[in-house]
Design a protein around this motif. Structure first.
Motif, PDB file in Angstrom:
ATOM      1  N   VAL A   1      68.369  43.268  39.681  1.00  0.00           N
ATOM      2  CA  VAL A   1      67.545  42.159  40.626  1.00  0.00           C
ATOM      3  C   VAL A   1      68.828  42.520  41.934  1.00  0.00           C
ATOM      4  CG1 VAL A   1      67.445  39.939  41.740  1.00  0.00           C
ATOM      5  CG2 VAL A   1      67.121  40.800  39.136  1.00  0.00           C
ATOM      6  N   ALA A   2      68.135  42.869  43.363  1.00  0.00           N
ATOM      7  CA  ALA A   2      69.121  42.695  44.510  1.00  0.00           C
ATOM      8  C   ALA A   2      68.485  41.751  44.920  1.00  0.00           C
ATOM      9  CB  ALA A   2      68.211  44.473  45.209  1.00  0.00           C
ATOM     10  N   LEU A   3      67.757  41.057  45.034  1.00  0.00           N
ATOM     11  CA  LEU A   3      67.322  40.404  46.653  1.00  0.00           C
ATOM     12  C   LEU A   3      66.123  39.384  45.160  1.00  0.00           C
ATOM     13  CD1 LEU A   3      67.229  39.594  49.703  1.00  0.00           C
ATOM     14  CD2 LEU A   3      65.163  40.661  49.237  1.00  0.00           C
ATOM     15  N   LEU A   4      66.618  37.669  46.068  1.00  0.00           N
ATOM     16  CA  LEU A   4      65.633  36.591  45.677  1.00  0.00           C
ATOM     17  C   LEU A   4      65.035  35.962  46.456  1.00  0.00           C
ATOM     18  CD1 LEU A   4      68.551  34.987  43.072  1.00  0.00           C
ATOM     19  CD2 LEU A   4      66.463  35.813  42.270  1.00  0.00           C
ATOM     20  N   VAL A   5      63.965  35.878  46.488  1.00  0.00           N
ATOM     21  CA  VAL A   5      62.944  35.422  47.782  1.00  0.00           C
ATOM     22  C   VAL A   5      62.543  34.749  47.482  1.00  0.00           C
ATOM     23  CG1 VAL A   5      61.113  35.335  49.395  1.00  0.00           C
ATOM     24  CG2 VAL A   5      62.532  37.873  48.914  1.00  0.00           C
ATOM     25  N   LEU A   6      62.615  33.062  48.093  1.00  0.00           N
ATOM     26  CA  LEU A   6      62.192  31.657  47.885  1.00  0.00           C
ATOM     27  C   LEU A   6      61.215  31.495  48.217  1.00  0.00           C
ATOM     28  CD1 LEU A   6      65.776  29.935  48.923  1.00  0.00           C
ATOM     29  CD2 LEU A   6      64.821  30.124  46.544  1.00  0.00           C
ATOM     30  N   THR A   7      60.426  30.820  47.193  1.00  0.00           N
ATOM     31  CA  THR A   7      58.595  30.712  47.746  1.00  0.00           C
ATOM     32  C   THR A   7      58.802  29.071  48.637  1.00  0.00           C
ATOM     33  OG1 THR A   7      58.071  29.358  45.730  1.00  0.00           O
ATOM     34  CG2 THR A   7      58.099  31.694  45.207  1.00  0.00           C
ATOM     35  N   SER A   8      58.037  29.153  48.667  1.00  0.00           N
ATOM     36  CA  SER A   8      57.818  27.872  50.050  1.00  0.00           C
ATOM     37  C   SER A   8      57.908  26.481  49.194  1.00  0.00           C
ATOM     38  CB  SER A   8      56.334  27.616  51.005  1.00  0.00           C
ATOM     39  OG  SER A   8      55.314  27.632  50.168  1.00  0.00           O
ATOM     40  N   GLY A   9      57.719  26.307  47.448  1.00  0.00           N
ATOM     41  CA  GLY A   9      57.295  24.975  47.321  1.00  0.00           C
ATOM     42  C   GLY A   9      56.153  24.283  47.609  1.00  0.00           C
ATOM     43  N   SER A  10      55.536  24.480  48.412  1.00  0.00           N
ATOM     44  CA  SER A  10      54.661  23.864  49.270  1.00  0.00           C
ATOM     45  C   SER A  10      53.126  23.647  48.581  1.00  0.00           C
ATOM     46  CB  SER A  10      53.437  24.186  50.243  1.00  0.00           C
ATOM     47  OG  SER A  10      52.780  26.342  50.266  1.00  0.00           O
ATOM     48  N   THR A  11      53.510  24.022  46.824  1.00  0.00           N
ATOM     49  CA  THR A  11      51.832  23.670  46.060  1.00  0.00           C
ATOM     50  C   THR A  11      53.183  23.479  44.718  1.00  0.00           C
ATOM     51  OG1 THR A  11      51.954  26.729  45.038  1.00  0.00           O
ATOM     52  CG2 THR A  11      50.156  25.338  47.066  1.00  0.00           C
ATOM     53  N   SER A  12      54.349  23.595  44.245  1.00  0.00           N
ATOM     54  CA  SER A  12      54.993  23.444  43.658  1.00  0.00           C
ATOM     55  C   SER A  12      56.369  23.678  43.895  1.00  0.00           C
ATOM     56  CB  SER A  12      54.335  24.042  42.128  1.00  0.00           C
ATOM     57  OG  SER A  12      54.951  24.672  42.366  1.00  0.00           O
ATOM     58  N   ALA A  13      57.225  23.297  43.162  1.00  0.00           N
ATOM     59  CA  ALA A  13      58.823  23.454  43.663  1.00  0.00           C
ATOM     60  C   ALA A  13      58.646  24.632  43.965  1.00  0.00           C
ATOM     61  CB  ALA A  13      59.399  22.894  42.434  1.00  0.00           C
ATOM     62  N   ALA A  14      59.442  24.804  44.519  1.00  0.00           N
ATOM     63  CA  ALA A  14      60.546  26.344  45.067  1.00  0.00           C
ATOM     64  C   ALA A  14      60.759  27.009  44.074  1.00  0.00           C
ATOM     65  CB  ALA A  14      61.255  25.963  46.286  1.00  0.00           C
ATOM     66  N   LYS A  15      60.270  28.562  43.901  1.00  0.00           N
ATOM     67  CA  LYS A  15      60.897  29.130  42.811  1.00  0.00           C
ATOM     68  C   LYS A  15      61.898  30.026  43.539  1.00  0.00           C
ATOM     69  CE  LYS A  15      57.771  27.939  39.982  1.00  0.00           C
ATOM     70  NZ  LYS A  15      56.677  26.547  40.638  1.00  0.00           N
ATOM     71  N   ALA A  16      62.532  30.835  42.734  1.00  0.00           N
ATOM     72  CA  ALA A  16      63.109  31.974  43.176  1.00  0.00           C
ATOM     73  C   ALA A  16      62.564  33.527  42.971  1.00  0.00           C
ATOM     74  CB  ALA A  16      64.590  32.152  42.969  1.00  0.00           C
ATOM     75  N   VAL A  17      62.327  34.070  43.870  1.00  0.00           N
ATOM     76  CA  VAL A  17      60.819  34.831  42.735  1.00  0.00           C
ATOM     77  C   VAL A  17      62.222  36.635  43.298  1.00  0.00           C
ATOM     78  CG1 VAL A  17      59.366  37.334  44.166  1.00  0.00           C
ATOM     79  CG2 VAL A  17      58.874  34.510  44.248  1.00  0.00           C
ATOM     80  N   ARG A  18      62.075  36.841  41.684  1.00  0.00           N
ATOM     81  CA  ARG A  18      63.045  38.630  42.491  1.00  0.00           C
ATOM     82  C   ARG A  18      62.407  39.770  42.097  1.00  0.00           C
ATOM     83  NH1 ARG A  18      67.386  37.510  37.159  1.00  0.00           N
ATOM     84  NH2 ARG A  18      67.063  35.060  36.847  1.00  0.00           N
ATOM     85  N   LEU A  19      63.093  40.275  42.860  1.00  0.00           N
ATOM     86  CA  LEU A  19      63.275  41.665  43.919  1.00  0.00           C
ATOM     87  C   LEU A  19      64.150  43.000  43.080  1.00  0.00           C
ATOM     88  CD1 LEU A  19      61.500  40.861  46.870  1.00  0.00           C
ATOM     89  CD2 LEU A  19      60.432  41.177  44.833  1.00  0.00           C
ATOM     90  N   THR A  20      63.843  43.169  42.790  1.00  0.00           N
ATOM     91  CA  THR A  20      65.144  44.053  42.292  1.00  0.00           C
ATOM     92  C   THR A  20      64.908  45.895  43.120  1.00  0.00           C
ATOM     93  OG1 THR A  20      62.721  46.303  40.732  1.00  0.00           O
ATOM     94  CG2 THR A  20      64.010  43.923  39.758  1.00  0.00           C
ATOM     95  N   HIS A  21      65.707  46.210  42.913  1.00  0.00           N
ATOM     96  CA  HIS A  21      66.196  47.517  43.456  1.00  0.00           C
ATOM     97  C   HIS A  21      64.589  48.509  43.971  1.00  0.00           C
ATOM     98  CE1 HIS A  21      70.265  47.131  44.861  1.00  0.00           C
ATOM     99  NE2 HIS A  21      70.279  46.550  43.467  1.00  0.00           N
ATOM    100  N   GLY A  22      64.321  48.593  42.687  1.00  0.00           N
ATOM    101  CA  GLY A  22      63.177  49.652  42.250  1.00  0.00           C
ATOM    102  C   GLY A  22      62.377  48.992  43.069  1.00  0.00           C
ATOM    103  N   ASN A  23      61.675  47.967  42.632  1.00  0.00           N
ATOM    104  CA  ASN A  23      60.743  46.656  43.987  1.00  0.00           C
ATOM    105  C   ASN A  23      61.206  47.448  45.197  1.00  0.00           C
ATOM    106  OD1 ASN A  23      60.670  44.119  41.395  1.00  0.00           O
ATOM    107  ND2 ASN A  23      59.472  45.160  41.360  1.00  0.00           N
ATOM    108  N   LEU A  24      62.583  46.813  45.568  1.00  0.00           N
ATOM    109  CA  LEU A  24      62.933  47.799  47.135  1.00  0.00           C
ATOM    110  C   LEU A  24      62.830  48.522  47.221  1.00  0.00           C
ATOM    111  CD1 LEU A  24      65.494  44.869  48.119  1.00  0.00           C
ATOM    112  CD2 LEU A  24      62.876  44.835  48.200  1.00  0.00           C
ATOM    113  N   LEU A  25      62.901  49.886  46.399  1.00  0.00           N
ATOM    114  CA  LEU A  25      61.983  51.567  47.017  1.00  0.00           C
ATOM    115  C   LEU A  25      60.955  51.672  46.796  1.00  0.00           C
ATOM    116  CD1 LEU A  25      65.431  52.847  44.921  1.00  0.00           C
ATOM    117  CD2 LEU A  25      65.316  52.605  47.896  1.00  0.00           C
TER     118      LEU A  25
END
Length: 159
Positions: A115-139
């Motif tokens: 995991v390289a990066l966690l992106v927070l969802t807005s939480g507008s439709t439910s509780a905010a969550k942290a979306v995991r982006l791996t180094h592979g995802n980013l590349l």
């Protein structure tokens, strides 16, 4: 960040608005093998801001929040939130970090599934969550963007 107790298993939340602050801090985390999360800055009322920071603290399991001194002064009190400023992390007058000189922490190799990066969802439709982006995802994302733009390695380096 290491002198502030950050290890590879702790997330760093970067609450930095200026690109000249954010980008070096982001790369310091990525090159150090530290998972990073950039929460959205909130300038609304202090209660809402405190609730959002409390959520970030809980959701990310007690991250180290890195911000600048002026933002630190504006932050509402949030129980157990660990905060450090860029000024605290800056080298001292001799040009070295107070506990260790530059280059004393080796770069951390990253595997595509790390995991390289966690992106927070807005939480507008439910509780905010942290979306995991791996180094592979980013590349893969960058490769797709370069392909869509028909960029060559020569063009990518000249930008």
């Amino acid at each position: 960040m290491r002198k502030s107790g950050v290890t590879r298993d702790r997330t760093v939340a970067l609450l930095l608005e200026r690109p000249e602050d954010f980008l070096p801090a982001l790369w310091a985390c990525l090159l150090g093998g530290i998972t990073v999360c950039p929460p959205v800055p909130l300038r609304s009322d202090p209660q809402r801001r405190a609730a959002r920071l409390g959520l970030v603290d809980t959701l990310l399991d007690g991250p180290l929040l890195v911000t600048d001194a002026p933002t630190r002064e504006e932050l509402p009190a949030v129980r157990d939130l660990s905060v450090v400023t860029l000024e605290d992390l800056a080298p001292d007058d001799t040009g070295t970090a107070t506990d260790a000189g530059p280059g004393t922490v080796p770069l951390a190799p990253a595997a595509p599934d790390d995991v390289a990066l966690l992106v927070l969802t807005s939480g507008s439709t439910s509780a905010a969550k942290a979306v995991r982006l791996t180094h592979g995802n980013l590349l893969a994302s960058m490769a797709a963007k370069a392909g869509t733009q028909s960029l060559t390695s020569r063009e990518a380096h000249s930008r």
